[in-house]
Design a protein around this motif. Structure first.
Motif, short mmCIF file in Angstrom:
data_model
loop_
_atom_site.label_atom_id
_atom_site.label_comp_id
_atom_site.label_asym_id
_atom_site.label_seq_id
_atom_site.Cartn_x
_atom_site.Cartn_y
_atom_site.Cartn_z
N PRO A 180 -1.58 36.87 19.53
CA PRO A 180 -1.07 38.52 20.51
C PRO A 180 -1.56 37.98 22.33
CG PRO A 180 -2.37 39.51 18.76
CD PRO A 180 -2.25 38.20 18.55
N LEU B 9 -8.04 42.72 16.59
CA LEU B 9 -8.26 41.59 16.60
C LEU B 9 -9.81 41.06 16.53
CD1 LEU B 9 -6.02 41.19 19.58
CD2 LEU B 9 -6.28 39.81 17.45
N TYR C 38 -10.00 54.03 21.60
CA TYR C 38 -10.83 54.35 22.66
C TYR C 38 -10.30 54.47 24.09
CZ TYR C 38 -14.72 53.09 25.05
OH TYR C 38 -15.84 52.55 26.49
N PHE D 16 1.46 44.81 23.76
CA PHE D 16 0.79 43.19 23.30
C PHE D 16 0.02 43.73 22.43
CE2 PHE D 16 -4.12 42.81 25.27
CZ PHE D 16 -4.08 41.09 24.27
N TYR D 17 -0.77 45.64 22.97
CA TYR D 17 -2.21 46.30 22.46
C TYR D 17 -0.94 46.30 20.61
CZ TYR D 17 -5.14 46.42 26.15
OH TYR D 17 -5.93 45.78 27.17
N ALA E 252 0.63 44.90 19.05
CA ALA E 252 0.68 42.96 19.04
C ALA E 252 -1.19 42.84 17.83
CB ALA E 252 0.92 42.24 19.17
N SER E 253 -1.62 43.18 18.87
CA SER E 253 -3.33 43.56 19.18
C SER E 253 -3.77 43.90 18.17
CB SER E 253 -4.20 43.61 20.29
OG SER E 253 -3.92 42.63 21.27
N GLN E 254 -3.23 45.59 17.33
CA GLN E 254 -3.88 46.55 16.50
C GLN E 254 -2.76 46.46 14.95
OE1 GLN E 254 -6.44 47.87 16.43
NE2 GLN E 254 -6.59 49.23 18.36
N ARG F 69 -2.14 54.01 24.77
CA ARG F 69 -2.30 52.93 23.61
C ARG F 69 -3.12 52.92 22.74
NH1 ARG F 69 -6.82 51.36 24.22
NH2 ARG F 69 -7.61 52.19 25.74
N HIS G 285 -1.65 52.41 17.17
CA HIS G 285 -2.21 52.27 16.08
C HIS G 285 -2.67 53.26 14.93
CE1 HIS G 285 -6.19 51.98 17.37
NE2 HIS G 285 -6.69 52.30 16.17
#
Lengths: 303, 331
Positions: free
Chosen positions: A13, A106, B96, B115-116, B118-120, B163, B167
């Motif tokens: 991402p 990540l 956090y 984006f976050y 996807a990052s999670q 955000r 997750h």
């Protein structure tokens, strides 16, 4: 699911977001257009200056044009790669978004890799966009596709080496301005400084190997090409170009007889490409190591 | 909405029902000792307020729990997972919000959350619905296409909360989350945290604003010079450590105020008698209900015409000042 490094590399991402950010707005288009305009101007200037050369000289003009374009393209890479990569991590620190990335699922490798791919993608676009401008030189000079391939291998290796190097500098600094200046300085030292140093050493080495002979001093060819040349992008490019001689620095040769200190003979540009790729891998691993717990950056957390 | 996504939090009980257990944590930055043998236990499902003066080690503790730095020594268990040996699994359970967090220019609110997500590792097909739900939770549902940089500080904080929930973490670590929020936004934040607590999510929140912590927290830990010096449910800590409750006496006639002062001064359970206005006195009071009734009877016995007589319990502010002053005196 914890994303594995390989999975992260394939579906990262960070890369998507970085590309979206980098390619938005007028700046990336302006940089690409300006670079292409400069390359085009050089090509056009050459063609105008050498308009209508006698038959037989066309090839020489084409070779000169190809050399000039190739050298200018490398200078662009030397300047633009640090500029587009050096703020990747330090910029996140300055924006105070770095911590937010580190607490995601990540891996640090995934984050650094995503940053690198996005930064290099921009430089690759520049390199690919320049291909049509090499067209006239290609037609006039009769330069073979193999030479084009060698030159582009040098470009790619240089982008990779400077990209990872700039990323490491970025991981060690807080301000993008500082990391950009340091990275650009390193790139220039690598290209210009290394060439000058290596040429000086080589000249000195040649003197040591000069022996008197019946027809004046006899200069013995240096058995090993100066090892510094194997990390010098300018020397590597010169060795890949047709009709160039590195002088005593390259020993008039394009081959390295003791590549990597081993008794292996190969073209200088290929030795450079292998060494630069290996160094890039090492620098990438180092960057991953320092990016999460870079010394000095956790002190901000006192409180 | 929260029922559909933010369900994690139940089960996975840590030892003794604690979501966070820290034992003997030490963290130094060079010669500076930031955290000194800190031990604390955060009950599962609680809203735990970490309060202390500047430089007490609150941010260091929260950053360590967020796996952003390693402690020098000590053990930290989060949801029963050892933070030192398995920080990746801890990250999976932690949301956090730092004290100051930035945003990316060139991204819209929806893109930021996506984006976050996807990052999670949230699957792409779920992210869109999830972003809508979270933006609704933090009252930013009409800001989908707004650039993140155009949001006010309070809105950015609320976006940060969305955000960190994307997750479905079991533990939230909030470092000064209400900083920069207007009163309405603070009330909304308190309501959101209450809602999350009811879903058995554990929240560790640091703040310098003591009334705000008292209003939103179920438990509290007072930290000073890198050590927890008092810890427990807010009411228990206040009851146990408050120097005294205060009794407020309002008289019908201002001319009786001197007589009332003398009457209060003659009672050994009263101290620090102060005039609040020309008809009202406030005095520190140490005693139970019977002593309080006796005090009122005594005032009436002096012929005073009392219109209001109320007992004000000690505040978190009193406790904090008392405990930190006491700790300073002993060092």
């Amino acid at each position: 699911m914890i994303l594995t490094p390989v999975g992260t590399a394939l579906r990262n991402p960070i890369t998507g977001r970085e590309l979206r950010r980098r390619m938005r707005g007028w700046l990336p288009i302006a940089v690409i257009c300006t670079s292409m305009a400069l390359l085009g101007a050089i090509a056009l200037g050459f063609l105008v200056r050498h308009a209508g050369p006698p038959v037989g000289q066309t090839s020489a003009v084409g070779v000169q044009l190809f050399q000039a374009l190739a050298a200018f393209q490398l200078i662009l890479i030397l300047l633009l790669t640090p500029a587009s990569t050096a703020g990747a991590i330090s910029g996140e620190r300055q924006r105070e978004t770095w911590d937010l990335l580190l607490v995601t699922r990540l891996s640090t490798f995934g984050i650094v890799w995503g940053k690198l791919v996005a930064a290099l993608a921009f430089n690759l676009v520049l390199i690919v966009a320049s291909l049509p401008i090499f067209g006239p030189a290609f037609i006039l000079s009769g330069v073979g596709p193999d030479v084009i391939l060698h030159v582009y291998v040098v470009y790619l290796a240089t982008v990779l080496l400077l990209g990872t190097g700039s990323l490491l500098v970025s991981a060690l600094t807080r301000r993008p301005a500082v990391s950009t200046i340091v990275s650009t300085a390193v790139a220039l030292v690598l290209a210009v400084g290394l060439s000058l140093l290596a040429a000086s050493l080589d000249h000195w080495g040649t003197q040591q190997y000069s022996l008197p002979g019946p027809a004046g001093p006899q200069v013995l060819p240096l058995p090993p090409l100066n090892p510094l040349a194997q990390l010098d992008p300018l020397a590597a490019l010169a060795s890949a170009l047709p009709g160039t001689s590195g002088g005593s620095y390259l020993g008039g040769l394009a081959s390295v007889h003791h590549a990597f200190g081993l008794p292996v003979t190969m073209q200088l540009w290929s030795a450079y490409a292998i060494l630069a790729t290996g160094a890039s891998f090492f620098i990438l691993v180092l960057t991953v190591r320092v990016a999460r717990y870079a010394p000095g950056w956790t002190r901000r957390g006192v409180g | 909405m929260t029922e559909s996504h933010l369900g994690r939090g139940e089960g996975e009980a840590g030892e003794a029902g604690y979501a966070i257990q820290i034992d003997g944590m030490v963290k130094r930055y060079g010669r500076t000792l930031a955290v000194n043998n800190l031990s604390m236990n955060v009950p599962r499902g609680s809203i735990y307020g970490l309060v202390g003066p500047n430089g007490a080690g609150m941010t260091t503790t929260i950053r360590t729990l967020a796996t952003l730095q390693r402690p020098d020594t000590g053990t930290i268990m989060l949801d029963g997972i050892d933070l030192i040996t398995d920080p990746g699994a801890v990250r999976d359970r932690v949301g956090y919000i730092p004290d100051a967090f930035g945003v990316y220019d060139g991204l819209t609110v929806a893109e930021y959350l996506d984006f976050y997500g996807a990052s999670q590792g949230v699957p792409a097909r779920r992210r869109r619905t999830l972003c809508d739900e979270l933006l609704e939770l933090v009252d930013l549902e009409d800001k989908h296409t707004e650039p993140v940089t155009a949001l006010s500080r309070g809105m950015k904080q609320r976006l940060g909360l969305a955000r960190c929930l994307i997750h479905d973490p079991t533990v939230l670590l909030l470092d000064e989350p209400a900083s920069g929020m207007d009163p309405r936004a603070r009330i909304e934040l308190r309501d959101i945290l209450g809602e999350l607590s009811r879903m058995n999510k554990t929240t560790l929140v640091s703040s310098h604003i003591l009334p705000e912590l008292a209003a939103m927290c179920t438990d509290i830990g007072i930290i000073r010079a890198g050590e927890i010096i008092a810890e427990g449910p807010v009411d228990d800590v206040v009851a146990a450590l408050s120097p005294a409750a205060r009794v407020r006496v309002t008289l019908l006639r201002p001319e009786q105020i001197q007589l009332a002062e003398r009457a209060l001064a003659s009672d050994p359970r009263c101290h620090r008698i102060e005039r609040d206005d020309e008809q009202t006195l406030v005095a520190g009071f140490a005693g139970g209900d019977e002593e309080l009734a006796a005090l009122l009877a005594g005032l009436l016995g002096h012929g005073l015409q009392v219109t209001q007589f109320t007992l004000e319990p000690g505040t978190l502010e009193d406790v904090f000042l008392t405990v930190t002053e006491l700790a300073e005196a002993t060092t």
